[in-house]
Design a protein around this motif. Structure first.
Motif, short mmCIF file in Angstrom:
data_model
loop_
_atom_site.label_atom_id
_atom_site.label_comp_id
_atom_site.label_asym_id
_atom_site.label_seq_id
_atom_site.Cartn_x
_atom_site.Cartn_y
_atom_site.Cartn_z
N ARG A 63 11.51 6.05 2.66
CA ARG A 63 11.90 7.06 3.64
C ARG A 63 12.79 6.46 4.73
O ARG A 63 13.87 6.97 5.02
N GLU A 64 12.35 5.37 5.34
CA GLU A 64 13.02 4.83 6.52
C GLU A 64 14.09 3.81 6.20
O GLU A 64 14.96 3.54 7.02
N CYS A 65 14.05 3.26 5.02
CA CYS A 65 15.07 2.30 4.57
C CYS A 65 15.97 2.95 3.52
O CYS A 65 17.19 2.84 3.59
N GLY A 66 15.36 3.65 2.56
CA GLY A 66 16.13 4.28 1.49
C GLY A 66 16.75 5.62 1.85
O GLY A 66 17.62 6.10 1.12
N GLU A 77 3.34 10.59 -0.60
CA GLU A 77 3.13 11.82 0.16
C GLU A 77 3.72 13.01 -0.58
O GLU A 77 3.18 14.13 -0.51
N LEU A 78 4.82 12.79 -1.31
CA LEU A 78 5.43 13.90 -2.05
C LEU A 78 4.55 14.35 -3.21
O LEU A 78 4.37 15.55 -3.44
N THR A 79 4.00 13.40 -3.96
CA THR A 79 3.13 13.80 -5.08
C THR A 79 1.84 14.44 -4.57
O THR A 79 1.27 15.29 -5.26
N ASP A 80 1.37 14.04 -3.40
CA ASP A 80 0.23 14.74 -2.80
C ASP A 80 0.59 16.19 -2.50
O ASP A 80 -0.25 17.10 -2.62
N LEU A 81 1.83 16.43 -2.08
CA LEU A 81 2.28 17.80 -1.79
C LEU A 81 2.47 18.60 -3.07
O LEU A 81 2.03 19.75 -3.17
N ARG A 104 -7.61 15.67 -0.68
CA ARG A 104 -7.44 14.23 -0.78
C ARG A 104 -6.65 13.88 -2.03
O ARG A 104 -6.86 14.43 -3.10
N GLY A 105 -5.71 12.96 -1.85
CA GLY A 105 -4.95 12.41 -2.96
C GLY A 105 -4.79 10.92 -2.68
O GLY A 105 -5.78 10.20 -2.57
N TRP A 106 -3.54 10.49 -2.51
CA TRP A 106 -3.33 9.13 -2.03
C TRP A 106 -3.78 9.01 -0.58
O TRP A 106 -4.21 7.96 -0.13
N PHE A 107 -3.67 10.12 0.13
CA PHE A 107 -4.08 10.17 1.53
C PHE A 107 -5.12 11.27 1.70
O PHE A 107 -5.24 12.17 0.87
N ASP A 130 0.84 -1.19 0.00
CA ASP A 130 0.00 0.00 0.00
C ASP A 130 0.88 1.25 0.00
O ASP A 130 2.09 1.17 0.30
N PRO A 131 0.31 2.43 -0.33
CA PRO A 131 1.12 3.64 -0.40
C PRO A 131 1.87 3.97 0.88
O PRO A 131 3.04 4.38 0.82
N ALA A 132 1.24 3.80 2.04
CA ALA A 132 1.91 4.14 3.30
C ALA A 132 3.15 3.28 3.52
O ALA A 132 4.19 3.76 3.99
N THR A 133 3.07 2.00 3.18
CA THR A 133 4.20 1.10 3.37
C THR A 133 5.31 1.39 2.37
O THR A 133 6.51 1.37 2.71
#
Length: 543
Positions: A264-267, A275-279, A323-326, A255-258
């Motif tokens: 973010r947290e691994c890469g 989240e970036l494309t929503d911004l 609203r976008g992905w989130f 899913d998008p959040a994962t």
């Protein structure tokens, strides 16, 4: 002339970098850099010369502020009546806020206001040494503007466009003196973000490009030189950051959040692609992707996402529409990434061969109290239950009919990564997966288990970014240093893609892409000749 001055910003988020003065070397190297800096400064547009900005939207005002604070007389023009005067008032208010924040003193503010003027007619830009256009992204409108400007300004005036998506060559195509035309692609917001792409069109005089480069460098920006190709550097090379995440989502692997959490947290990326494309705005990001794809004659490496197209068609454009992905509605709760439940870590593991970029994990396992036995092999971790834990290589776990295979994703820094992503096949038992989960949880990391997608998330993204970056360098779009600088500052990557590929190894990048190409035989993942050359060169050095 254009009556529409709506300005579309680039789809970027960026960070700051120390100035050239802070990073200059010492000794002979430092002296050479200082001499070069003096030479560049001599070529820059003098601070006593007028800089004109045409178009008073967000980007136009931002560019004007940069030139103004640098000490130039600045003249603003807009074809819409009253807009230039409104922009002067808005810029004056911005200067007032800088004074309030202690970032500008009152005398400097007064001096800047005296140098700022609105132009009612295009003729009032006649004495400008540099004119920067920041109007609507429509080729005919820009071409007409510069045709009109050529009738007004002197032959030595540098004409520049801030376009993020159009061809600099095409905009200058009808000019009498196309050699004095250059692209100056600032990133939004221009006063804060350091990167400027200095784009040379087919006819741009090298001295003009150097003059433009020196000018924006003198303004405290970090310029990079690039050729006039679709997307320039940043919007060309960055496409896989979004595209690969969307591909993993479309295949139902996560899913998008994962996916965001993985990158973010691994890469180590500052924001995940969803989240970036929503911004940025889904419509803006999708339009840039589509523009680059069409400009490259629908090259499969740049193919847009159907899922994103549907999101745009539904009006879910991100934060600006709520609203976008989130969801961004009041009280909305952001979905959490998938976290595997707690599991017991194995007391001991065996490591067969070298783990390549994942080799630092061995020390981390040992520090966590897990006994590690080293043996020869093809580079994997052997778990007590017999499952093999392998770094993502572009293959899938389900292809191994008789073996239990668990893939783990590439990390920028395994010691600092707070999340590890795993993928398993149909033949992997729950007990083996629990061993793998517990192994990484013993290092204090969250673990996400996703579907069995080749190349996982971070590894395939980094490989594609590196491939496009290497291809751009070999095609003469920009130097390797400028490509990495542009990607660090233009989209805030933790390291440049070429530097990252050097750490991972081009041989590994090439092989991962070849594996992806075998599983997706569309041409999208076929490694470029640039990547192949680097990979085979490394292979030859190792043999």
């Amino acid at each position: 002339m254009s009556a529409n001055v709506t300005v579309r910003g680039s789809d970027d988020v960026t960070a700051s970098e120390p100035t050239a003065v802070q990073t200059a070397g010492t000794g002979a190297e430092g002296a050479a850099e200082a001499t070069e800096a003096v030479t560049e400064a001599a070529r820059a547009v003098g601070r006593d010369r007028t800089v004109a900005v045409v178009g008073t939207g967000t980007m136009g005002q931002g560019i004007a502020q940069v030139a103004l604070v640098a000490g130039h007389p600045v003249r603003l023009y807009d074809s819409a009546s009253g807009r230039a005067e409104e922009a002067v008032a808005a810029l004056t208010a911005r200067l007032d806020r800088l004074v309030e924040k202690g970032r500008l003193d009152a005398p400097a503010r007064e001096d800047a206001v005296r140098r700022l003027h609105a132009a009612a007619e295009l003729d009032e830009l006649a004495d400008a040494a540099l004119v920067i256009e920041a109007i609507v992204e429509l080729l005919p409108v820009k071409q007409q503007l510069f045709a009109d400007l050529e009738k007004v300004v002197g032959d030595d005036t540098v004409l520049a466009t801030n376009t993020s998506s159009l061809s600099v060559t095409a905009i200058a195509g009808g000019l009498r003196l196309p050699g004095r035309f250059v692209g100056l692609h600032f990133f939004n917001p221009a006063p804060l973000l350091p990167l400027v792409e200095v784009v040379s069109g087919f006819a741009t005089d090298p001295d003009v490009a150097t003059r433009a480069y020196a000018t924006v460098k003198g303004w405290g920006k970090t310029p990079v030189r690039c050729a006039d190709t679709p997307g320039f550097i940043v919007n060309r090379v960055a496409r896989p950051f979004y595209a690969e995440a969307l591909r993993v989502y479309e295949e139902g692997a996560a899913d998008p959040a994962t996916i965001d959490a993985a990158l973010r947290e691994c890469g180590g990326f500052r924001m995940g692609p969803f989240e970036l494309t929503d911004l940025i705005g889904q419509d803006v990001n999708e339009a840039v992707t589509r523009s680059v794809w069409e400009s490259f004659y629908q090259d499969p490496k740049f193919t847009p996402s159907l899922a994103q197209r549907r999101l745009v068609e539904s009006g879910r454009l991100g934060r600006k529409t709520g609203r976008g992905w989130f969801s961004y509605a009041e009280g909305a709760v952001r979905p959490e990434p998938h976290n595997a439940p707690p599991a017991e870590a194995p007391a001991r593991i065996a490591v067969r061969g070298e783990l390549g970029p994942a080799e630092p994990l061995i020390g981390l396992f040992e520090e966590a109290g897990i006994k590690v036995r080293r043996k020869g092999g093809n580079g994997y971790v052997l778990l007590p239950g017999g499952a093999r834990l392998c770094l993502a290589d572009g293959e899938t776990a389900f292809e191994y009919y008789t073996d239990e295979i668990i893939y783990f994703d590439l990390a920028l820094d395994y010691a600092r990564a707070s999340r590890i992503v795993l993928a398993t096949g149909e033949h992997t038992s729950a007990e083996s997966l629990a061993e793998a989960v517990g192994l990484f949880q013993a290092l204090g990391k969250q673990v996400s288990v996703i579907g069995d997608v080749p190349g996982m998330v971070v590894a395939r993204t980094v490989a594609m970014l590196a491939d496009l970056a290497a291809d751009a360098v070999d095609r003469g779009v920009a130097t390797a240093e400028d490509v990495d600088t542009a990607m660090r500052l233009g989209v805030n990557y933790p390291v440049g893609p070429l530097e990252w590929a050097g750490k991972v190894g081009y041989e590994r990048v090439r092989d991962l892409l070849l594996s992806l190409h075998e599983r997706y035989p569309t041409g999208r993942y076929a490694p470029s000749l640039a990547t192949a050359r680097r990979g085979y060169a490394e292979e030859g050095q190792d043999s």
